[in-house]
Design a protein around this motif. Structure first.
Motif, PDB file in Angstrom:
ATOM      1  N   ALA A 157       0.869  -1.225   0.019  1.00 40.10           N
ATOM      2  CA  ALA A 157       0.029   0.072  -0.073  1.00 40.10           C
ATOM      3  C   ALA A 157       0.848   1.265   0.018  1.00 40.10           C
ATOM      4  CB  ALA A 157      -0.629   0.024   1.235  1.00 40.10           C
ATOM      5  N   GLU A 158       0.390   2.385  -0.692  1.00 43.64           N
ATOM      6  CA  GLU A 158       1.009   3.529  -0.798  1.00 43.64           C
ATOM      7  C   GLU A 158       1.665   4.090   0.576  1.00 43.64           C
ATOM      8  OE1 GLU A 158      -1.100   6.647  -2.761  1.00 43.64           O
ATOM      9  OE2 GLU A 158      -1.008   5.285  -4.795  1.00 43.64           O
ATOM     10  N   ASP A 159       0.812   3.832   1.757  1.00 41.81           N
ATOM     11  CA  ASP A 159       1.054   4.463   2.936  1.00 41.81           C
ATOM     12  C   ASP A 159       1.617   3.433   3.856  1.00 41.81           C
ATOM     13  OD1 ASP A 159      -1.177   2.930   3.228  1.00 41.81           O
ATOM     14  OD2 ASP A 159      -1.903   4.217   4.701  1.00 41.81           O
ATOM     15  N   VAL A 160       2.111   2.334   3.425  1.00 45.63           N
ATOM     16  CA  VAL A 160       2.847   1.147   4.089  1.00 45.63           C
ATOM     17  C   VAL A 160       4.126   0.859   3.508  1.00 45.63           C
ATOM     18  CG1 VAL A 160       2.539  -1.142   5.123  1.00 45.63           C
ATOM     19  CG2 VAL A 160       0.428   0.438   4.732  1.00 45.63           C
ATOM     20  N   SER A 161       5.122   0.731   4.477  1.00 47.84           N
ATOM     21  CA  SER A 161       6.338   0.263   4.147  1.00 47.84           C
ATOM     22  C   SER A 161       6.404  -1.118   3.486  1.00 47.84           C
ATOM     23  CB  SER A 161       7.543   0.259   5.332  1.00 47.84           C
ATOM     24  OG  SER A 161       8.654  -0.192   4.860  1.00 47.84           O
ATOM     25  N   ALA A 162       7.250  -1.360   2.405  1.00 46.43           N
ATOM     26  CA  ALA A 162       7.626  -2.705   1.889  1.00 46.43           C
ATOM     27  C   ALA A 162       8.122  -3.693   2.614  1.00 46.43           C
ATOM     28  CB  ALA A 162       8.243  -2.421   0.416  1.00 46.43           C
ATOM     29  N   ILE A 163       8.673  -3.263   3.828  1.00 46.34           N
ATOM     30  CA  ILE A 163       9.378  -3.964   4.755  1.00 46.34           C
ATOM     31  C   ILE A 163       8.705  -3.955   5.996  1.00 46.34           C
ATOM     32  CG2 ILE A 163      11.373  -4.767   5.784  1.00 46.34           C
ATOM     33  CD1 ILE A 163      13.012  -3.238   3.687  1.00 46.34           C
ATOM     34  N   THR A 164       8.316  -4.921   6.905  1.00 46.88           N
ATOM     35  CA  THR A 164       7.822  -5.077   8.112  1.00 46.88           C
ATOM     36  C   THR A 164       8.872  -5.851   8.943  1.00 46.88           C
ATOM     37  OG1 THR A 164       6.386  -7.137   7.813  1.00 46.88           O
ATOM     38  CG2 THR A 164       5.352  -5.141   7.456  1.00 46.88           C
ATOM     39  N   TYR A 165       8.810  -5.461  10.240  1.00 45.45           N
ATOM     40  CA  TYR A 165       9.869  -6.082  11.242  1.00 45.45           C
ATOM     41  C   TYR A 165       8.843  -6.446  12.205  1.00 45.45           C
ATOM     42  CZ  TYR A 165      12.828  -2.984   8.706  1.00 45.45           C
ATOM     43  OH  TYR A 165      13.660  -2.262   7.741  1.00 45.45           O
ATOM     44  N   SER A 166       9.557  -7.870  12.796  1.00 42.18           N
ATOM     45  CA  SER A 166       8.955  -8.546  13.827  1.00 42.18           C
ATOM     46  C   SER A 166       9.942  -9.085  14.873  1.00 42.18           C
ATOM     47  CB  SER A 166       8.166  -9.645  13.343  1.00 42.18           C
ATOM     48  OG  SER A 166       6.906  -9.616  12.483  1.00 42.18           O
TER      49      SER A 166
END
Length: 227
Positions: free
Chosen positions: A92-101
């Motif tokens: 999504a445009e307002d979401v980073s392409a990388i998520t961290y857990s």
């Protein structure tokens, strides 16, 4: 059976290619205080470094969230995290392409400089023991905000505030302060208090009292916690 196995492998490969791609877990150090986010709306961001061995000079602002990680100011964290990467075109445009857990907290230790955090009331200034609180007398106050590297308070007459130049578990250096310009009946203690702040270099807490010293080890102030 062989065709069915090939179908499952192909399906798994296509699913990873089209969705999230997991990277190898790695160690992330998290600093004991947050920092203003750079290039974003006003707010605070974690300060981190991606390394196995902590380097005091390698901190960087981290402008993402870490799923499952709850930050508590005043502690250094050594954590194990993983990245999930999504194709940029599908994010999504307002979401980073990388998520961290968060996978695991490997270490959590107190940052000792946070012991000076909070509001302190002056008990002794050089060899002068301050009188008990009486009507018409204001005891000088010093509030230290470790996370923001700021100090503020009242010198017994005027309000003041300034930046902290250096602070660790032994050293403290106060920068030049800005203050109001009221004149009180007696300026002896306020003037001595302000003049003394600039020369303070080290600190120590003994029996719940904050002791501040000049570079040569002479005690300048003794204060008690008020909050």
């Amino acid at each position: 059976m062989r065709k069915f196995f090939i179908f499952l492998v192909s399906l798994s490969f296509l699913s990873c290619a089209a969705g999230e791609k997991q990277g190898e877990p790695y160690v992330l150090w998290v600093n004991s205080s947050m920092s203003p986010c750079v290039g974003k709306a006003p707010g605070k961001c974690l300060v981190v470094q991606k390394t196995d061995t902590l380097d005091p000079d390698a901190w960087e602002t981290f402008q993402a969230q870490i799923r499952g990680f709850e930050f508590e100011a005043g502690y250094f964290y050594k954590i194990l995290v993983k990245e999930d990467r999504q194709d940029a075109a599908e994010a999504a445009e307002d979401v980073s392409a990388i998520t961290y857990s968060l996978l695991e907290i490997l270490e959590k230790r107190q940052d000792l400089k946070f012991q000076v955090q909070g509001a302190w009331s002056l008990l002794q200034l050089h060899d002068v023991v301050l009188p008990e609180r009486t009507e018409g007398y204001t005891t000088p106050q010093l509030e230290i905000q470790v996370g923001d590297m700021r100090y503020l308070g009242n010198d017994g007459c005027n309000n003041y505030q300034g930046g902290i130049i250096e602070l660790d578990e032994y050293v403290i250096r106060f920068g030049v302060s800005a203050a109001t310009r009221m004149m009180c009946e007696s300026m002896e203690i306020p003037d001595l208090f302000n003049a003394s702040l600039a020369g303070i270099r080290t600190w120590e807490i003994k029996e719940n009292k904050l002791h501040l010293f000049y570079a040569e080890g002479k005690e300048v102030m003794q204060l008690e916690k008020t909050d």
